[in-house]
Design a protein around this motif. Structure first.
Motif, PDB file in Angstrom:
ATOM      1  N   GLU A  83       0.998  -1.278   0.075  1.00 23.89           N
ATOM      2  CA  GLU A  83       0.024  -0.048   0.067  1.00 23.89           C
ATOM      3  C   GLU A  83       1.027   1.149   0.116  1.00 23.89           C
ATOM      4  OE1 GLU A  83      -3.144   1.670   2.896  1.00 23.89           O
ATOM      5  OE2 GLU A  83      -3.209  -0.352   2.803  1.00 23.89           O
ATOM      6  N   PRO A  84       0.439   2.339  -0.660  1.00 25.16           N
ATOM      7  CA  PRO A  84       1.235   3.341  -0.723  1.00 25.16           C
ATOM      8  C   PRO A  84       1.571   3.937   0.671  1.00 25.16           C
ATOM      9  CG  PRO A  84      -0.402   3.807  -2.244  1.00 25.16           C
ATOM     10  CD  PRO A  84      -0.718   2.425  -1.472  1.00 25.16           C
ATOM     11  N   ARG A  85       2.576   4.602   0.932  1.00 20.32           N
ATOM     12  CA  ARG A  85       3.036   5.404   2.237  1.00 20.32           C
ATOM     13  C   ARG A  85       1.970   6.359   2.329  1.00 20.32           C
ATOM     14  NH1 ARG A  85       8.468   5.776   4.203  1.00 20.32           N
ATOM     15  NH2 ARG A  85       9.815   4.053   3.316  1.00 20.32           N
ATOM     16  N   PRO A  86       1.765   6.720   3.731  1.00 24.80           N
ATOM     17  CA  PRO A  86       0.985   7.785   3.673  1.00 24.80           C
ATOM     18  C   PRO A  86       1.888   9.230   3.739  1.00 24.80           C
ATOM     19  CG  PRO A  86       1.137   6.737   5.989  1.00 24.80           C
ATOM     20  CD  PRO A  86       1.841   5.976   4.776  1.00 24.80           C
ATOM     21  N   ILE A  87       1.715   9.843   2.880  1.00 23.95           N
ATOM     22  CA  ILE A  87       2.674  11.325   2.540  1.00 23.95           C
ATOM     23  C   ILE A  87       1.779  12.316   2.377  1.00 23.95           C
ATOM     24  CG2 ILE A  87       4.363  12.348   1.275  1.00 23.95           C
ATOM     25  CD1 ILE A  87       5.380   9.852   2.462  1.00 23.95           C
ATOM     26  N   ALA A  88       1.875  13.495   3.206  1.00 24.74           N
ATOM     27  CA  ALA A  88       1.156  14.610   2.924  1.00 24.74           C
ATOM     28  C   ALA A  88       1.320  14.978   1.671  1.00 24.74           C
ATOM     29  CB  ALA A  88       1.598  15.814   4.131  1.00 24.74           C
ATOM     30  N   PRO A  89       0.289  15.797   0.891  1.00 25.11           N
ATOM     31  CA  PRO A  89       0.206  16.335  -0.483  1.00 25.11           C
ATOM     32  C   PRO A  89       1.346  17.621  -0.383  1.00 25.11           C
ATOM     33  CG  PRO A  89      -1.945  16.738   0.707  1.00 25.11           C
ATOM     34  CD  PRO A  89      -1.022  15.840   1.732  1.00 25.11           C
ATOM     35  N   SER A  90       1.681  17.866  -1.479  1.00 23.96           N
ATOM     36  CA  SER A  90       2.255  19.253  -1.688  1.00 23.96           C
ATOM     37  C   SER A  90       1.426  20.277  -1.613  1.00 23.96           C
ATOM     38  CB  SER A  90       2.797  19.132  -3.301  1.00 23.96           C
ATOM     39  OG  SER A  90       3.511  20.289  -3.368  1.00 23.96           O
ATOM     40  N   ASP A  91       2.026  21.308  -0.701  1.00 21.18           N
ATOM     41  CA  ASP A  91       1.119  22.468  -0.650  1.00 21.18           C
ATOM     42  C   ASP A  91       1.958  23.903  -1.111  1.00 21.18           C
ATOM     43  OD1 ASP A  91       2.980  23.093   1.527  1.00 21.18           O
ATOM     44  OD2 ASP A  91       1.668  22.182   2.878  1.00 21.18           O
ATOM     45  N   PHE A 150      10.198  21.973  -2.961  1.00 22.53           N
ATOM     46  CA  PHE A 150      10.957  21.013  -2.378  1.00 22.53           C
ATOM     47  C   PHE A 150      10.466  19.696  -2.971  1.00 22.53           C
ATOM     48  CE2 PHE A 150      10.640  17.065   0.281  1.00 22.53           C
ATOM     49  CZ  PHE A 150      11.925  16.993   0.560  1.00 22.53           C
ATOM     50  N   TRP A 151       9.315  19.549  -3.414  1.00 25.77           N
ATOM     51  CA  TRP A 151       8.587  18.248  -3.988  1.00 25.77           C
ATOM     52  C   TRP A 151       8.939  18.386  -5.474  1.00 25.77           C
ATOM     53  CZ3 TRP A 151       8.081  14.050  -1.230  1.00 25.77           C
ATOM     54  CH2 TRP A 151       7.591  14.209  -0.058  1.00 25.77           C
ATOM     55  N   GLU A 152       8.749  19.538  -5.926  1.00 21.56           N
ATOM     56  CA  GLU A 152       9.238  19.760  -7.680  1.00 21.56           C
ATOM     57  C   GLU A 152      10.870  19.352  -7.799  1.00 21.56           C
ATOM     58  OE1 GLU A 152       7.687  20.501 -10.013  1.00 21.56           O
ATOM     59  OE2 GLU A 152       9.104  20.487 -11.411  1.00 21.56           O
ATOM     60  N   ALA A 153      11.348  19.640  -6.743  1.00 23.15           N
ATOM     61  CA  ALA A 153      12.960  19.127  -7.096  1.00 23.15           C
ATOM     62  C   ALA A 153      13.046  17.630  -6.822  1.00 23.15           C
ATOM     63  CB  ALA A 153      13.896  20.033  -5.954  1.00 23.15           C
ATOM     64  N   THR A 154      12.305  17.010  -5.956  1.00 27.33           N
ATOM     65  CA  THR A 154      12.400  15.592  -5.796  1.00 27.33           C
ATOM     66  C   THR A 154      12.022  14.641  -7.078  1.00 27.33           C
ATOM     67  OG1 THR A 154      10.074  15.200  -5.028  1.00 27.33           O
ATOM     68  CG2 THR A 154      11.838  15.905  -3.049  1.00 27.33           C
ATOM     69  N   SER A 155      11.434  15.289  -7.882  1.00 28.57           N
ATOM     70  CA  SER A 155      10.925  14.716  -8.976  1.00 28.57           C
ATOM     71  C   SER A 155      12.073  14.676 -10.043  1.00 28.57           C
ATOM     72  CB  SER A 155       9.837  15.441  -9.986  1.00 28.57           C
ATOM     73  OG  SER A 155      10.147  16.832 -10.306  1.00 28.57           O
ATOM     74  N   LYS A 156      13.113  15.472  -9.705  1.00 32.13           N
ATOM     75  CA  LYS A 156      14.615  15.577 -10.479  1.00 32.13           C
ATOM     76  C   LYS A 156      15.390  14.819  -9.386  1.00 32.13           C
ATOM     77  CE  LYS A 156      13.740  19.793 -11.072  1.00 32.13           C
ATOM     78  NZ  LYS A 156      14.130  21.358 -11.343  1.00 32.13           N
ATOM     79  N   GLN A 157      15.259  14.224  -8.681  1.00 33.26           N
ATOM     80  CA  GLN A 157      16.107  13.481  -7.552  1.00 33.26           C
ATOM     81  C   GLN A 157      17.159  14.490  -7.292  1.00 33.26           C
ATOM     82  OE1 GLN A 157      17.666   9.967  -8.970  1.00 33.26           O
ATOM     83  NE2 GLN A 157      15.676   9.095  -9.177  1.00 33.26           N
ATOM     84  N   GLU A 158      16.667  15.793  -6.731  1.00 33.13           N
ATOM     85  CA  GLU A 158      17.183  16.778  -6.052  1.00 33.13           C
ATOM     86  C   GLU A 158      17.014  16.880  -4.560  1.00 33.13           C
ATOM     87  OE1 GLU A 158      18.268  19.221 -10.221  1.00 33.13           O
ATOM     88  OE2 GLU A 158      17.254  20.146  -8.656  1.00 33.13           O
ATOM     89  N   THR A 174      16.799  28.577  -1.469  1.00 29.19           N
ATOM     90  CA  THR A 174      16.986  27.185  -1.807  1.00 29.19           C
ATOM     91  C   THR A 174      18.434  26.676  -2.043  1.00 29.19           C
ATOM     92  OG1 THR A 174      14.682  26.983  -2.990  1.00 29.19           O
ATOM     93  CG2 THR A 174      16.411  25.380  -3.372  1.00 29.19           C
ATOM     94  N   LEU A 175      18.744  25.854  -0.989  1.00 28.92           N
ATOM     95  CA  LEU A 175      20.065  25.167  -0.987  1.00 28.92           C
ATOM     96  C   LEU A 175      20.105  23.713  -1.349  1.00 28.92           C
ATOM     97  CD1 LEU A 175      23.060  25.593   0.164  1.00 28.92           C
ATOM     98  CD2 LEU A 175      22.191  24.593   2.080  1.00 28.92           C
ATOM     99  N   GLN A 176      20.906  23.481  -2.471  1.00 25.11           N
ATOM    100  CA  GLN A 176      21.146  22.188  -3.019  1.00 25.11           C
ATOM    101  C   GLN A 176      21.894  21.302  -2.142  1.00 25.11           C
ATOM    102  OE1 GLN A 176      20.155  21.095  -6.513  1.00 25.11           O
ATOM    103  NE2 GLN A 176      20.422  19.018  -5.675  1.00 25.11           N
ATOM    104  N   ALA A 177      21.352  20.216  -1.629  1.00 26.74           N
ATOM    105  CA  ALA A 177      22.083  19.302  -0.473  1.00 26.74           C
ATOM    106  C   ALA A 177      22.861  18.319  -1.076  1.00 26.74           C
ATOM    107  CB  ALA A 177      20.990  18.646   0.329  1.00 26.74           C
ATOM    108  N   SER A 178      23.982  17.963  -0.613  1.00 26.17           N
ATOM    109  CA  SER A 178      24.899  16.906  -1.154  1.00 26.17           C
ATOM    110  C   SER A 178      24.093  15.667  -1.235  1.00 26.17           C
ATOM    111  CB  SER A 178      26.332  16.961  -0.170  1.00 26.17           C
ATOM    112  OG  SER A 178      25.982  16.452   0.890  1.00 26.17           O
ATOM    113  N   GLY A 179      23.273  15.456  -0.146  1.00 21.28           N
ATOM    114  CA  GLY A 179      22.826  14.094  -0.279  1.00 21.28           C
ATOM    115  C   GLY A 179      23.580  12.820   0.645  1.00 21.28           C
ATOM    116  N   PHE A 180      24.503  13.514   1.236  1.00 19.84           N
ATOM    117  CA  PHE A 180      25.191  12.721   2.195  1.00 19.84           C
ATOM    118  C   PHE A 180      25.024  13.266   3.724  1.00 19.84           C
ATOM    119  CE2 PHE A 180      27.459  12.392  -1.929  1.00 19.84           C
ATOM    120  CZ  PHE A 180      27.776  10.867  -1.956  1.00 19.84           C
TER     121      PHE A 180
END
Ligand SMILES: [Zn+2]
Length: 134
Positions: free
Chosen positions: A3-11, A17-25, A55-61
């Motif tokens: 079942e999908p995770r219960p994640i809050a919708p974008s607002d 933030f969510w737009e960047a995640t679609s590009k794996q940023e 907006t700051l790009q995180a290293s991901g580490f």
């Protein structure tokens, strides 16, 4: 997952933030006034209250500060056993997340981790973390 995770919708506050995640940023917010870096997205700086946030790009580490292994899931989307962890990003913020892609027995405090992405049904991607492999 069954079942999908219960994640809050974008607002309005989290849309960028969510737009960047679609590009794996993975992005963070940095206060223009005091330099505080924060995650998750908010409408103001939690250090000084200023509303001018860059907006700051995180290293991901990051590194595991603390973790627990969950053996009884609170929701059908989660398949136990799985790891819930506090990860301190290199940029400073501490995020509550899951450590995935490894046996839970491999996880320890102070281990280095890197971001990995889980697809959500609506096109967003959820940042999770996996043990850093050299
Ligand atoms: Zn500030």
């Amino acid at each position: 997952m069954s079942e999908p995770r219960p994640i809050a919708p974008s607002d309005q506050t989290t849309a960028a933030f969510w737009e960047a995640t679609s590009k794996q940023e993975l992005t963070l917010q940095k206060c223009s006034a005091c330099g505080h870096v924060q995650h998750y997205p908010r409408g103001f700086c939690i250090s000084c209250g200023q509303t001018h946030l860059e907006t700051l790009q995180a290293s991901g580490f990051g590194r595991i500060v603390s973790f627990t292994i969950v053996h009884r899931a609170p929701h059908p989307a989660f398949q136990p056993p799985y790891a819930v962890a506090l990860v301190e990003l290199r940029e400073g913020p501490v995020v509550l997340t899951n450590i995935v892609g490894c046996d839970p027995d491999e996880i320890a405090c102070d281990q280095s981790v890197q971001v990995t992405w889980e697809d959500l049904p609506d096109g967003r991607k959820l940042p999770l973390f996996t043990l850093e492999r050299n």
